[in-house]
Design a protein around this motif. Structure first.
Motif, PDB file in Angstrom:
ATOM      1  N   LEU A 200       5.956   3.606  -3.472  1.00  0.00           N
ATOM      2  CA  LEU A 200       6.706   2.282  -3.124  1.00  0.00           C
ATOM      3  C   LEU A 200       6.823   2.437  -4.745  1.00  0.00           C
ATOM      4  CD1 LEU A 200       4.282  -0.018  -0.972  1.00  0.00           C
ATOM      5  CD2 LEU A 200       6.466   0.075  -0.909  1.00  0.00           C
ATOM      6  N   ALA A 201       7.937   1.844  -5.325  1.00  0.00           N
ATOM      7  CA  ALA A 201       8.515   1.024  -6.352  1.00  0.00           C
ATOM      8  C   ALA A 201       7.251   0.657  -7.645  1.00  0.00           C
ATOM      9  CB  ALA A 201       9.974   0.976  -6.872  1.00  0.00           C
ATOM     10  N   PHE A 202       7.445   0.780  -8.958  1.00  0.00           N
ATOM     11  CA  PHE A 202       6.719  -0.078  -9.963  1.00  0.00           C
ATOM     12  C   PHE A 202       7.204  -0.392 -11.343  1.00  0.00           C
ATOM     13  CE2 PHE A 202       5.287   4.503  -9.889  1.00  0.00           C
ATOM     14  CZ  PHE A 202       4.988   4.923 -10.697  1.00  0.00           C
ATOM     15  N   ASN A 203       6.413  -1.203 -12.121  1.00  0.00           N
ATOM     16  CA  ASN A 203       7.118  -1.665 -13.350  1.00  0.00           C
ATOM     17  C   ASN A 203       5.969  -1.598 -14.041  1.00  0.00           C
ATOM     18  OD1 ASN A 203       6.278  -4.159 -12.758  1.00  0.00           O
ATOM     19  ND2 ASN A 203       8.593  -5.036 -12.152  1.00  0.00           N
ATOM     20  N   ARG A 204       4.716  -1.850 -13.555  1.00  0.00           N
ATOM     21  CA  ARG A 204       3.673  -1.854 -14.731  1.00  0.00           C
ATOM     22  C   ARG A 204       2.674  -0.938 -14.570  1.00  0.00           C
ATOM     23  NH1 ARG A 204      -1.142  -5.195 -14.990  1.00  0.00           N
ATOM     24  NH2 ARG A 204      -0.484  -6.385 -12.880  1.00  0.00           N
ATOM     25  N   VAL A 205       1.806  -0.295 -15.455  1.00  0.00           N
ATOM     26  CA  VAL A 205       1.050   0.611 -14.918  1.00  0.00           C
ATOM     27  C   VAL A 205       0.097  -0.631 -16.388  1.00  0.00           C
ATOM     28  CG1 VAL A 205       2.413   2.509 -14.295  1.00  0.00           C
ATOM     29  CG2 VAL A 205       1.816   2.117 -16.748  1.00  0.00           C
TER      30      VAL A 205
ATOM     31  N   SER B 181       1.042  -0.767   0.174  1.00  0.00           N
ATOM     32  CA  SER B 181      -0.326  -0.098   0.381  1.00  0.00           C
ATOM     33  C   SER B 181       0.827   0.915  -0.036  1.00  0.00           C
ATOM     34  CB  SER B 181      -0.643  -0.412   1.692  1.00  0.00           C
ATOM     35  OG  SER B 181      -2.160   1.024   1.445  1.00  0.00           O
ATOM     36  N   ALA B 182       0.828   2.537  -1.210  1.00  0.00           N
ATOM     37  CA  ALA B 182       1.871   3.032  -1.305  1.00  0.00           C
ATOM     38  C   ALA B 182       1.707   4.124  -1.118  1.00  0.00           C
ATOM     39  CB  ALA B 182       2.402   2.942  -2.626  1.00  0.00           C
ATOM     40  N   THR B 183       1.395   5.439  -0.552  1.00  0.00           N
ATOM     41  CA  THR B 183       1.441   6.703  -0.789  1.00  0.00           C
ATOM     42  C   THR B 183       1.309   7.182  -2.460  1.00  0.00           C
ATOM     43  OG1 THR B 183       1.183   7.169   1.375  1.00  0.00           O
ATOM     44  CG2 THR B 183       1.815   9.145  -0.143  1.00  0.00           C
ATOM     45  N   THR B 184       0.194   7.734  -2.987  1.00  0.00           N
ATOM     46  CA  THR B 184       0.002   7.889  -4.479  1.00  0.00           C
ATOM     47  C   THR B 184      -0.348   9.600  -3.926  1.00  0.00           C
ATOM     48  OG1 THR B 184      -1.477   7.072  -4.748  1.00  0.00           O
ATOM     49  CG2 THR B 184       0.206   5.727  -5.430  1.00  0.00           C
ATOM     50  N   ILE B 185       1.005  10.227  -5.363  1.00  0.00           N
ATOM     51  CA  ILE B 185       0.016  11.396  -5.302  1.00  0.00           C
ATOM     52  C   ILE B 185       0.166  12.791  -6.748  1.00  0.00           C
ATOM     53  CG2 ILE B 185       1.380  12.312  -2.572  1.00  0.00           C
ATOM     54  CD1 ILE B 185       3.717  13.478  -4.410  1.00  0.00           C
TER      55      ILE B 185
END
Length: 227
Positions: free
Chosen positions: A169-174, A23-27
């Motif tokens: 948190l890092a990601f590699n797919r959207v 669970s990431a914080t996204t802005i």
């Protein structure tokens, strides 16, 4: 025998909570947030009509590497096209949904490395302001990280704008979707992503930690009573 039951219960409970959801914080962020080391992907040089489902772009662009594009409704729905040219965020050629085709699918972009910032320019075939004009969902492999929705506002003529996101948190797919109810078609261009970052390490959610602590305390108390 009591010790064995205690150990088995402990292992079962640990298995239950040891695989947490990330669970990431996204802005939301603007184009100015993409500094040195970030990658800009355009579709200049691709032939009009190129199928987007299964398309790989930027295979030779620095450390950013290739982006793999997939569309959930398969071939014939999204291609490289002209798109609107009266917008600040689309510079044809761009990814466009084909006229008359179902545009309610999911456009997935997969990167070769983890990043923590991502964004794109978009435009919708519609009028006025469109709530939830586009929605971004982030994934680290199969793990859902977070999401954001963006309101499409008049961008010179058509609704659209820049959809940018930063995640803790890092990601590699959207996975990208568009408001197909209020817009008959969409266009996407100028894809930006930050430099590669180390692998993210999911942290157990507070509720999971509380469950683990409560369960352990109960097992310890039960063992003491039996003694």
């Amino acid at each position: 025998m009591k010790t064995s039951r205690f150990s088995a219960a402990f292992v079962s409970m640990w298995t239950l909570v040891a695989v947490p959801r990330a669970s990431a914080t996204t802005i939301p962020i603007g184009i100015g947030a993409f500094g040195p080391g970030s990658t800009l992907t355009t579709f200049t040089g691709l032939a009009l009509g190129t199928e987007v489902n299964g398309l790989t772009v930027d295979a030779a662009v620095g450390p950013g590497g290739a982006i793999l594009f997939l569309y959930s409704l398969a071939n014939g729905r999204v291609s490289i096209g002209v798109g609107p040219n009266t917008t600040n965020n689309i510079n044809p050629p761009a990814i466009v949904s084909n006229p008359g085709a179902n545009n309610s699918g999911v456009l997935t972009m997969t990167f070769p490395s983890l990043v923590d910032t991502f964004g794109y320019g978009y435009a919708l075939q519609g009028t006025g302001t469109i709530p939830n004009g586009t929605t971004l969902s982030l994934f680290d492999g199969a793990t859902s990280v977070g999401s954001l929705s963006f309101t499409a506002s008049p961008d010179l003529v058509v609704p659209g704008g820049f959809a940018g996101i930063q995640s803790t948190l890092a990601f590699n797919r959207v996975e990208v979707t568009f408001n197909s109810v209020s817009a008959a078609a969409f266009a996407l261009d100028n894809v930006r992503r930050g430099p590669a970052v180390p692998a993210s390490v999911p942290v157990p959610e507070p509720a999971s930690l509380l469950l683990l602590g409560t369960g352990m305390a109960g097992l310890v108390a039960q063992r003491r009573r039996r003694r």
